[in-house]
Design a protein around this motif. Structure first.
Motif, PDB file in Angstrom:
ATOM      1  N   UNK A   1      30.224 -18.292  45.865  1.00  0.00           N
ATOM      2  CA  UNK A   1      30.226 -16.905  46.120  1.00  0.00           C
ATOM      3  C   UNK A   1      29.056 -16.125  46.092  1.00  0.00           C
ATOM      4  N   UNK A   2      28.134 -16.707  45.068  1.00  0.00           N
ATOM      5  CA  UNK A   2      26.906 -16.069  44.602  1.00  0.00           C
ATOM      6  C   UNK A   2      25.905 -16.539  46.194  1.00  0.00           C
ATOM      7  N   UNK A   3      26.010 -17.700  46.570  1.00  0.00           N
ATOM      8  CA  UNK A   3      25.092 -17.918  47.649  1.00  0.00           C
ATOM      9  C   UNK A   3      25.345 -17.225  48.946  1.00  0.00           C
ATOM     10  N   UNK A   4      26.832 -16.834  49.027  1.00  0.00           N
ATOM     11  CA  UNK A   4      27.260 -16.109  50.246  1.00  0.00           C
ATOM     12  C   UNK A   4      26.584 -14.788  50.057  1.00  0.00           C
ATOM     13  N   UNK A   5      26.597 -14.263  48.874  1.00  0.00           N
ATOM     14  CA  UNK A   5      26.101 -12.940  48.735  1.00  0.00           C
ATOM     15  C   UNK A   5      24.388 -12.870  49.103  1.00  0.00           C
ATOM     16  N   UNK A   6      23.845 -14.073  48.646  1.00  0.00           N
ATOM     17  CA  UNK A   6      22.498 -14.146  48.990  1.00  0.00           C
ATOM     18  C   UNK A   6      22.201 -14.056  50.662  1.00  0.00           C
ATOM     19  N   UNK A   7      23.017 -14.958  51.347  1.00  0.00           N
ATOM     20  CA  UNK A   7      22.872 -14.687  52.612  1.00  0.00           C
ATOM     21  C   UNK A   7      23.302 -13.467  53.220  1.00  0.00           C
TER      22      UNK A   7
ATOM     23  N   UNK B   1      20.155 -20.518  52.639  1.00  0.00           N
ATOM     24  CA  UNK B   1      21.497 -20.233  52.120  1.00  0.00           C
ATOM     25  C   UNK B   1      22.649 -20.770  52.991  1.00  0.00           C
ATOM     26  N   UNK B   2      22.463 -20.655  54.168  1.00  0.00           N
ATOM     27  CA  UNK B   2      23.629 -21.149  55.014  1.00  0.00           C
ATOM     28  C   UNK B   2      23.696 -22.680  54.917  1.00  0.00           C
ATOM     29  N   UNK B   3      22.354 -23.328  55.084  1.00  0.00           N
ATOM     30  CA  UNK B   3      22.452 -24.567  54.830  1.00  0.00           C
ATOM     31  C   UNK B   3      23.271 -25.190  53.362  1.00  0.00           C
ATOM     32  N   UNK B   4      22.796 -24.423  52.396  1.00  0.00           N
ATOM     33  CA  UNK B   4      23.183 -24.638  50.992  1.00  0.00           C
ATOM     34  C   UNK B   4      24.874 -24.501  51.075  1.00  0.00           C
ATOM     35  N   UNK B   5      25.381 -23.448  51.746  1.00  0.00           N
ATOM     36  CA  UNK B   5      26.811 -23.327  51.934  1.00  0.00           C
ATOM     37  C   UNK B   5      27.584 -24.360  52.538  1.00  0.00           C
ATOM     38  N   UNK B   6      26.779 -24.927  53.573  1.00  0.00           N
ATOM     39  CA  UNK B   6      27.363 -26.102  54.138  1.00  0.00           C
ATOM     40  C   UNK B   6      27.384 -27.213  53.582  1.00  0.00           C
ATOM     41  N   UNK B   7      26.190 -27.635  53.015  1.00  0.00           N
ATOM     42  CA  UNK B   7      26.213 -28.647  51.788  1.00  0.00           C
ATOM     43  C   UNK B   7      27.376 -28.649  50.812  1.00  0.00           C
ATOM     44  N   UNK B   8      27.337 -27.282  50.238  1.00  0.00           N
ATOM     45  CA  UNK B   8      28.202 -27.226  49.213  1.00  0.00           C
ATOM     46  C   UNK B   8      29.885 -27.305  49.703  1.00  0.00           C
ATOM     47  N   UNK B   9      29.986 -26.970  51.039  1.00  0.00           N
ATOM     48  CA  UNK B   9      31.457 -27.111  51.470  1.00  0.00           C
ATOM     49  C   UNK B   9      31.626 -28.715  51.732  1.00  0.00           C
ATOM     50  N   UNK B  10      30.656 -29.445  51.880  1.00  0.00           N
ATOM     51  CA  UNK B  10      30.957 -30.655  52.022  1.00  0.00           C
ATOM     52  C   UNK B  10      31.148 -31.393  50.799  1.00  0.00           C
TER      53      UNK B  10
END
Length: 376
Positions: A187-193, A219-228
């Motif tokens: 959630x926080x990373x999505x807000x950053x993006x 941030x989008x790369x972090x979200x992708x890695x976090x989703x994995x």
């Protein structure tokens, strides 16, 4: 092997008994005695497949010659093998008939045969020795074997249940961690993006727009890695699901190192890369670990030193890859970014799992050095 020894032992005891050593001496010629001993020995050896031939030979031999070794061994196998009271009663009854026939045959032979088999006390002692004691021993052996088998089965079942409970607890903990990471971190990373995207659109100058775009991309790369990672946590792989991991984004290697350095340069750090030695291919796990060493070291530079000069050095040796990240001293005191303090600890564990070493030290001039040696 043990049944071969059993056959030899029964045959030998039979021959001794027929000679009057531990039994009633027989008047048959020696070849006949040897043949009888051989038959009892073969029947005892065959007991590894079926003990009934030994029981028949034992009953006939006892009724005819008061020959005890085969009947004694057969009774022991009967106690070990027969199930149910009816079968045991039938065997005991058959053995009793053999003993009764020996009494009749003894009266016909007369002499020692009549004395051994005709007296009630002798008959009772022989019945207890030939039937009672070996039957009880066989029953005890079978009961002990069944108890041990039941205990072993119960232990295996309890161990299996313990493993299942541990797996269930691990799965629940993984699911809890995945929920926390999704609800808080994602959630926080999505807000950053989102805010970076808004800043990129509304930026008054091009430099700010580029910085906002870089923040959004990271941030989008972090979200992708976090989703994995969340996918792995929620669905732990099994041997039949190995293909699911293939669909995840592969972990970065040294081929992705320049992109990592470019991101740091875009944030203001003057990063210089140096490759020493003869560049050669190394194992994928070594490349991933080397990438993580550089990544964690640059993250610490961002947190604690800011925009300072940093040297990243890869040294290829004959049997190891050395990674060295050295940064200059920060120019002035600055507010450090928050951190858990476990980055270098986890990095050291990752390196040591491959048999390598990780050393960190402060430089005399105020800088900091991270050096890792990874076999491979």
């Amino acid at each position: 092997m043990r049944f071969a020894l059993l056959g030899a032992g029964v045959g030998t005891l039979t021959l001794f008994s027929l000679h009057g050593q531990g039994g009633v001496r027989s008047g048959l010629p020696l070849p006949a005695l040897v043949a009888i001993a051989a038959v009892t020995g073969v029947a005892a050896w065959y007991a590894r497949r079926s003990w009934w031939p030994l029981a028949v030979v034992g009953a006939v031999a006892y009724a005819w010659l008061v020959l005890w070794p085969p009947l004694l061994v057969a009774t022991y196998f009967a106690g070990r093998s027969l199930r149910g009271r009816g079968h045991l009663a039938a065997y005991v009854g058959g053995s009793g008939v053999a003993i009764g026939l020996s009494v009749a045959v003894g009266q016909v032979h007369g002499g020692t045969y009549a004395i051994v088999t005709g007296a009630f006390g002798n008959t009772l002692v022989m019945a207890l020795a030939m039937i009672g004691l070996p039957l009880a021993l066989g029953l005890w052996t079978r009961a002990r074997r069944e108890v041990l088998a039941a205990a072993r089965e119960r232990a295996e079942r309890l161990e299996h249940e313990q493993v299942m409970r541990a797996e269930q607890a691990r799965a629940q903990e993984r699911a809890r961690i995945a929920r926390e990471m999704h609800d808080v971190v994602a959630h926080r990373v999505s807000l950053i993006v989102l805010h970076a995207g808004a800043l990129e659109v509304r930026a008054a100058d091009e430099e700010t727009a580029r910085a906002a775009a870089l923040i959004g991309g990271i941030g989008r790369e972090a979200l992708t890695n976090l989703r994995d990672v969340l996918g792995v946590l929620r669905s732990p792989p099994s041997p039949g699901q190995a293909g699911d991991l293939d669909r995840l984004r592969p972990p970065p290697t040294l081929d992705d190192l320049d992109r990592l350095l470019d991101q740091s340069r875009a944030l203001g750090i003057a990063v210089t890369r140096h490759d020493e030695g003869e560049i050669r291919p190394v194992e994928t796990t070594v490349e991933r670990t080397a990438y993580r060493v550089v990544q964690e070291a640059l993250t610490n530079v961002h947190k604690h030193a800011g925009d300072v000069g940093t040297d990243v050095r890869l040294r290829y040796g004959p049997d190891a890859l050395e990674v060295e990240v050295r940064n200059d001293a920060p120019g002035a005191a600055r507010e450090e970014l928050p951190g858990a303090g476990w980055g270098l600890v986890g990095l050291r564990e990752r390196v040591e799992l491959l048999g390598g070493t990780l050393r960190t030290s402060a430089e005399d001039g105020g800088g900091f050095l991270v050096r890792a040696r990874i076999p491979g």
